[in-house]
Design a protein around this motif. Sequence first.
Motif, PDB file in Angstrom:
ATOM      1  N   GLN A   1       9.915   4.863  -1.724  1.00  0.00           N
ATOM      2  CA  GLN A   1      10.632   5.554  -2.801  1.00  0.00           C
ATOM      3  C   GLN A   1       9.634   6.075  -3.820  1.00  0.00           C
ATOM      4  O   GLN A   1       8.741   5.345  -4.239  1.00  0.00           O
ATOM      5  CB  GLN A   1      11.585   4.582  -3.500  1.00  0.00           C
ATOM      6  N   PRO A   2       9.793   7.345  -4.232  1.00  0.00           N
ATOM      7  CA  PRO A   2       8.905   7.839  -5.289  1.00  0.00           C
ATOM      8  C   PRO A   2       9.126   7.019  -6.565  1.00  0.00           C
ATOM      9  O   PRO A   2      10.267   6.681  -6.897  1.00  0.00           O
ATOM     10  CB  PRO A   2       9.357   9.290  -5.501  1.00  0.00           C
ATOM     11  N   GLY A   3       8.043   6.708  -7.242  1.00  0.00           N
ATOM     12  CA  GLY A   3       8.155   5.900  -8.457  1.00  0.00           C
ATOM     13  C   GLY A   3       8.543   6.736  -9.663  1.00  0.00           C
ATOM     14  O   GLY A   3       9.106   6.224 -10.632  1.00  0.00           O
ATOM     15  N   CYS A   4       8.219   8.005  -9.659  1.00  0.00           N
ATOM     16  CA  CYS A   4       8.526   8.869 -10.792  1.00  0.00           C
ATOM     17  C   CYS A   4       8.479  10.325 -10.331  1.00  0.00           C
ATOM     18  O   CYS A   4       7.866  10.640  -9.322  1.00  0.00           O
ATOM     19  CB  CYS A   4       7.519   8.652 -11.924  1.00  0.00           C
ATOM     20  N   THR A   5       9.160  11.179 -11.086  1.00  0.00           N
ATOM     21  CA  THR A   5       9.172  12.607 -10.776  1.00  0.00           C
ATOM     22  C   THR A   5       8.772  13.385 -12.019  1.00  0.00           C
ATOM     23  O   THR A   5       9.296  13.126 -13.112  1.00  0.00           O
ATOM     24  CB  THR A   5      10.584  13.040 -10.314  1.00  0.00           C
ATOM     25  N   MET A   6       7.819  14.284 -11.851  1.00  0.00           N
ATOM     26  CA  MET A   6       7.400  15.162 -12.956  1.00  0.00           C
ATOM     27  C   MET A   6       7.746  16.596 -12.557  1.00  0.00           C
ATOM     28  O   MET A   6       7.666  16.933 -11.385  1.00  0.00           O
ATOM     29  CB  MET A   6       5.886  15.078 -13.172  1.00  0.00           C
ATOM     30  N   SER A   7       8.080  17.420 -13.546  1.00  0.00           N
ATOM     31  CA  SER A   7       8.342  18.815 -13.211  1.00  0.00           C
ATOM     32  C   SER A   7       8.057  19.731 -14.385  1.00  0.00           C
ATOM     33  O   SER A   7       8.006  19.290 -15.541  1.00  0.00           O
ATOM     34  CB  SER A   7       9.788  19.000 -12.746  1.00  0.00           C
ATOM     35  N   ALA A   8       7.843  20.995 -14.058  1.00  0.00           N
ATOM     36  CA  ALA A   8       7.639  22.014 -15.088  1.00  0.00           C
ATOM     37  C   ALA A   8       8.257  23.312 -14.611  1.00  0.00           C
ATOM     38  O   ALA A   8       8.298  23.584 -13.413  1.00  0.00           O
ATOM     39  CB  ALA A   8       6.148  22.217 -15.358  1.00  0.00           C
ATOM     40  N   LEU A   9       8.752  24.064 -15.565  1.00  0.00           N
ATOM     41  CA  LEU A   9       9.264  25.396 -15.261  1.00  0.00           C
ATOM     42  C   LEU A   9       8.264  26.385 -15.854  1.00  0.00           C
ATOM     43  O   LEU A   9       8.069  26.409 -17.087  1.00  0.00           O
ATOM     44  CB  LEU A   9      10.666  25.546 -15.866  1.00  0.00           C
TER      45      LEU A   9
ATOM     46  N   SER B   1       0.842  -1.211   0.000  1.00  0.00           N
ATOM     47  CA  SER B   1       0.000   0.000   0.000  1.00  0.00           C
ATOM     48  C   SER B   1       0.866   1.245   0.000  1.00  0.00           C
ATOM     49  O   SER B   1       0.622   2.193  -0.737  1.00  0.00           O
ATOM     50  CB  SER B   1      -0.898   0.039   1.237  1.00  0.00           C
ATOM     51  N   ARG B   2       1.869   1.231   0.869  1.00  0.00           N
ATOM     52  CA  ARG B   2       2.757   2.392   0.946  1.00  0.00           C
ATOM     53  C   ARG B   2       3.459   2.614  -0.387  1.00  0.00           C
ATOM     54  O   ARG B   2       3.556   3.737  -0.875  1.00  0.00           O
ATOM     55  CB  ARG B   2       3.817   2.168   2.028  1.00  0.00           C
ATOM     56  N   ARG B   3       3.961   1.536  -0.965  1.00  0.00           N
ATOM     57  CA  ARG B   3       4.709   1.651  -2.227  1.00  0.00           C
ATOM     58  C   ARG B   3       3.793   2.031  -3.373  1.00  0.00           C
ATOM     59  O   ARG B   3       4.073   2.939  -4.141  1.00  0.00           O
ATOM     60  CB  ARG B   3       5.376   0.310  -2.565  1.00  0.00           C
ATOM     61  N   GLY B   4       2.688   1.313  -3.493  1.00  0.00           N
ATOM     62  CA  GLY B   4       1.848   1.452  -4.683  1.00  0.00           C
ATOM     63  C   GLY B   4       0.909   2.649  -4.633  1.00  0.00           C
ATOM     64  O   GLY B   4       0.573   3.215  -5.658  1.00  0.00           O
ATOM     65  N   LEU B   5       0.465   3.025  -3.442  1.00  0.00           N
ATOM     66  CA  LEU B   5      -0.464   4.155  -3.318  1.00  0.00           C
ATOM     67  C   LEU B   5       0.254   5.417  -2.875  1.00  0.00           C
ATOM     68  O   LEU B   5      -0.296   6.516  -2.975  1.00  0.00           O
ATOM     69  CB  LEU B   5      -1.586   3.811  -2.329  1.00  0.00           C
TER      70      LEU B   5
ATOM     71  N   LEU C   1      -4.669  -3.070  -6.507  1.00  0.00           N
ATOM     72  CA  LEU C   1      -5.200  -4.192  -5.720  1.00  0.00           C
ATOM     73  C   LEU C   1      -5.087  -5.502  -6.507  1.00  0.00           C
ATOM     74  O   LEU C   1      -4.718  -6.547  -5.970  1.00  0.00           O
ATOM     75  CB  LEU C   1      -6.661  -3.916  -5.338  1.00  0.00           C
ATOM     76  N   GLU C   2      -5.394  -5.405  -7.816  1.00  0.00           N
ATOM     77  CA  GLU C   2      -5.317  -6.596  -8.664  1.00  0.00           C
ATOM     78  C   GLU C   2      -3.886  -7.134  -8.712  1.00  0.00           C
ATOM     79  O   GLU C   2      -3.646  -8.334  -8.628  1.00  0.00           O
ATOM     80  CB  GLU C   2      -5.785  -6.224 -10.073  1.00  0.00           C
ATOM     81  N   GLN C   3      -2.950  -6.198  -8.810  1.00  0.00           N
ATOM     82  CA  GLN C   3      -1.550  -6.608  -8.869  1.00  0.00           C
ATOM     83  C   GLN C   3      -1.142  -7.301  -7.569  1.00  0.00           C
ATOM     84  O   GLN C   3      -0.441  -8.317  -7.596  1.00  0.00           O
ATOM     85  CB  GLN C   3      -0.688  -5.370  -9.104  1.00  0.00           C
ATOM     86  N   PHE C   4      -1.602  -6.779  -6.442  1.00  0.00           N
ATOM     87  CA  PHE C   4      -1.276  -7.417  -5.167  1.00  0.00           C
ATOM     88  C   PHE C   4      -1.902  -8.812  -5.121  1.00  0.00           C
ATOM     89  O   PHE C   4      -1.268  -9.774  -4.698  1.00  0.00           O
ATOM     90  CB  PHE C   4      -1.765  -6.579  -3.982  1.00  0.00           C
ATOM     91  N   ALA C   5      -3.151  -8.912  -5.573  1.00  0.00           N
ATOM     92  CA  ALA C   5      -3.849 -10.207  -5.558  1.00  0.00           C
ATOM     93  C   ALA C   5      -3.098 -11.225  -6.416  1.00  0.00           C
ATOM     94  O   ALA C   5      -2.954 -12.392  -6.041  1.00  0.00           O
ATOM     95  CB  ALA C   5      -5.283 -10.038  -6.048  1.00  0.00           C
TER      96      ALA C   5
ATOM     97  N   GLN D   1       6.014  14.171  -7.154  1.00  0.00           N
ATOM     98  CA  GLN D   1       6.527  12.802  -7.117  1.00  0.00           C
ATOM     99  C   GLN D   1       5.341  11.857  -7.143  1.00  0.00           C
ATOM    100  O   GLN D   1       4.460  11.947  -6.285  1.00  0.00           O
ATOM    101  CB  GLN D   1       7.337  12.564  -5.841  1.00  0.00           C
ATOM    102  N   GLY D   2       5.318  10.960  -8.110  1.00  0.00           N
ATOM    103  CA  GLY D   2       4.219  10.010  -8.221  1.00  0.00           C
ATOM    104  C   GLY D   2       4.670   8.594  -7.932  1.00  0.00           C
ATOM    105  O   GLY D   2       5.825   8.355  -7.563  1.00  0.00           O
ATOM    106  N   THR D   3       3.733   7.669  -8.092  1.00  0.00           N
ATOM    107  CA  THR D   3       4.076   6.265  -7.856  1.00  0.00           C
ATOM    108  C   THR D   3       4.220   5.502  -9.159  1.00  0.00           C
ATOM    109  O   THR D   3       4.817   4.441  -9.202  1.00  0.00           O
ATOM    110  CB  THR D   3       2.986   5.564  -7.018  1.00  0.00           C
ATOM    111  N   ASP D   4       3.637   6.044 -10.248  1.00  0.00           N
ATOM    112  CA  ASP D   4       3.574   5.279 -11.498  1.00  0.00           C
ATOM    113  C   ASP D   4       3.638   6.267 -12.666  1.00  0.00           C
ATOM    114  O   ASP D   4       2.711   7.037 -12.900  1.00  0.00           O
ATOM    115  CB  ASP D   4       2.248   4.502 -11.505  1.00  0.00           C
ATOM    116  N   GLU D   5       4.729   6.216 -13.396  1.00  0.00           N
ATOM    117  CA  GLU D   5       4.958   7.137 -14.516  1.00  0.00           C
ATOM    118  C   GLU D   5       3.786   7.139 -15.507  1.00  0.00           C
ATOM    119  O   GLU D   5       3.342   8.198 -15.963  1.00  0.00           O
ATOM    120  CB  GLU D   5       6.249   6.695 -15.252  1.00  0.00           C
TER     121      GLU D   5
END
Lengths: 474, 474
Positions: B227-235, A251-255, A311-315, B296-300
């Motif tokens: 860990q952040p999964g991805c980073t987005m930025s704009a100037l 949850s921490r990682r994915g959300l 959730l699907e990925q965890f399942a 910082q996101g979790t999924d690019e």
Amino acid sequence: MNMTIPAGADAARAIEVLTRLRDQLGAAAVLIGADVPERNRNDWSTQPPTNPLAVVRPVDAAGVSAALRACREASLPVVPQGGLTGLCGGARPEDGWVALSLERLVGVEEIDPDSATMTVRAGTPLEAVQRAATDAGLYFALDLGSRGSCAIGGNLSTNAGGNRVIRYGMARELVLGLEWVLPDGTIVTSLNKMMKNNAGYDLKQLFIGSEGTLGVITRIVLKLHPQPGCTMSALCALPDYPSVVRLLNASRRGLGPLLSAFEVMWPDYWEVVTQRVGVRPPVAGAHGFYVLVEAQGTDEAVDGPRFAAWLEQFADGGGLADAALAQSVADTQSFWALRDACSEFFQVLGPHVSYDVALAVRDMDAFAAQCKAALLAQIPGCESVYYGHIGDGNVHLVAWVPGLSIEEQPKKRMDEVIYGTVRDFKGSISAEHGIGTAKKPYLSYARSPEEIALMRTLKQALDPQNLLNPGKVI
Amino acid sequence: MNMTIPAGADAARAIEVLTRLRDQLGAAAVLIGADVPERNRNDWSTQPPTNPLAVVRPVDAAGVSAALRACREASLPVVPQGGLTGLCGGARPEDGWVALSLERLVGVEEIDPDSATMTVRAGTPLEAVQRAATDAGLYFALDLGSRGSCAIGGNLSTNAGGNRVIRYGMARELVLGLEWVLPDGTIVTSLNKMMKNNAGYDLKQLFIGSEGTLGVITRIVLKLHPQPGCTMSALCALPDYPSVVRLLNASRRGLGPLLSAFEVMWPDYWEVVTQRVGVRPPVAGAHGFYVLVEAQGTDEAVDGPRFAAWLEQFADGGGLADAALAQSVADTQSFWALRDACSEFFQVLGPHVSYDVALAVRDMDAFAAQCKAALLAQIPGCESVYYGHIGDGNVHLVAWVPGLSIEEQPKKRMDEVIYGTVRDFKGSISAEHGIGTAKKPYLSYARSPEEIALMRTLKQALDPQNLLNPGKVI
């Protein structure tokens, strides 16, 4: 007048200063003896009501200061009171004390949308704070069951927690500025609005969570958040505790920071709420654990599918016995009904004792098993159920011997077994409820002699006459 | 031996206790007089180096305790030292003092992935902490320019801020447990791992941010994040300050908790970094303001398009003059190069004075304009440029009179103009750098007499002999 006067105080002197205070603050601000309302004689800690000498109800910090100076003059102990919803006796007066109630020190003074702050008076009910934030298009993140009755000042003096600590932190982390009155009547106004302010000691930290023993909080600058755009949730059934911990980490990682609640229910709790309270279970069958996972996103169209995919990925990775994904707000509410059903325990279990303890995440199930067994072994017939915000390290438990009245429940023995087990696991005897008087005998189970000595040093430095909420916490 | 002994101490007694301490802790732990290394004679606050009597370098809390007891016995003032990167003189010894360096009290003791915590010794460099978290698949969120040199204990004793406070909070909010040594040598071990622990006063709060004047931090339990999964930025280039505030509010609403930085550059700063430092500007033309927004996101795959759509939506609403959206990690790095270029100011501007202040978000541009005008009016030829983490209420500024050496810069008059303007806006003279000795004369510009008196009460209660970092902060 039939009045109790505390040791060290003089009745004539007490009446003299209280009368003078009433002349100064107005008749509605000082109620003496038999005029003290029932509500100010107790809190929610299930102890008998008391006979305070008076209740003082100022409308501003100057009035609080005047009250503290007057009581000091007559050596009268003072207990600050907010919404009186505390469970540990922190706001309960002893006979002959003066109750200093913040019930008339209420109202929102300012909302600054650019700094995302609200300046509010300490007696304001939490629900009114939440509503004012919402009306301004913002969000105040602290939330707990007694929101309609508890006061924001009390929330801070106990450093309240609640359901969304995993995302927004404890009450302490939602405070930017504070105004409080010291035991000697000095008003300290530090209504900072900035997230960063390292100009000397961060004094407010000492007054948050010290249960009104060091000062009386009068005004607060709260940190507001953006309103969540959408809420996703799932009710998951898992076979064992290692799977629960795997789900927490996933949850921490994915959300990421969207994760807003991770509520765990042990099977004993689940059985009570589904079979005795009668909440409809969203997953069938009997499982090792039940977890309510909630995330708050900004955009339903983006975050809804993301949550489902997560959730699907965890399942797919195994370890999930069953899960129900909320399809609507009503579904989410029905999941929370399982967790909130503990408020109906009195009706279904009869008299029982509630506990609030904290442990390292990895120790929680071992704690629950050891505690349950020790209660049964040492108190014949003693039942107990376990549930909590485990992402925050917080477990609640309820223990009772069926058929006994609340007075007959062997609370002291339960305390010793439960807090002793907490000590074995190096946990805390209070996650979010505070110490007050109820948990004071066990403070040394969770704090070292050096810590307790330092607490006493601070109390002595700020309240050398020991008149502000004396005997509470330490 | 040519040694300075502070007032109130006795030379023979001092040598006696230090020699005994060396016998106890080993020869490498106690260096006296001329053996004191150059690094322990100063910090980064651009004052001249001093002649401490000795440096003591313990390897554990027991050694820190022994050092404090020994110095107390001989009435020797002690200054705690971490990485010595402080800018306000907090870790700088006076002549004849003992420097208590944590440089050998280093190393990570434990990472608990389930509680998401790291237990680390106070002298460990911040960068080593960050790396250990990353190696464990987690993330330590505190980050600042001096990461390679500063120590985590120093980060806490100054409550460091840095670039991502808007998302993760100050150093204080990344601490769950602490071990420290009181001025009298008492070791207080409170290595809590739980997010919730309300068992009595939260003592650690008093030792975080008090710049080593109340105790010496020896070990820390840090809170880790995924860990952040991805980073987005704009100037972004914007025409005026109201548009900047609109963008800030839109970032909070639209990016929610993913928002990880909101760095504002005034045109004077932009001109220096693009024209004199020579960083390539990602947007053309001259504008009212430049803002680096990072999330910082979790999924690019999910968060990249979300960020782009959010920016486009803001642009559609007007108020965005131009914007460059990062297409790669290299782009994000090139945007940060604009912000990090302030580290090259010495080369391009020559000698200058750096300031770190805090203000309510809505006041920042008015502050910058008023401050710039007042500097010019009161100090002929005085130039200044403005930039900062405005989402956190933090503005940095740099002021200088071209052609003058660092000694010739009219620092005292600059201080008075700048801190006086901060006072007019009810801001703070220190957002994240602390007070030390450099800002001490101006503490009353940001704190009330009641606040300062209370700081003194606490100092007196914990260090009645005034031997731990005396004269710092208050």
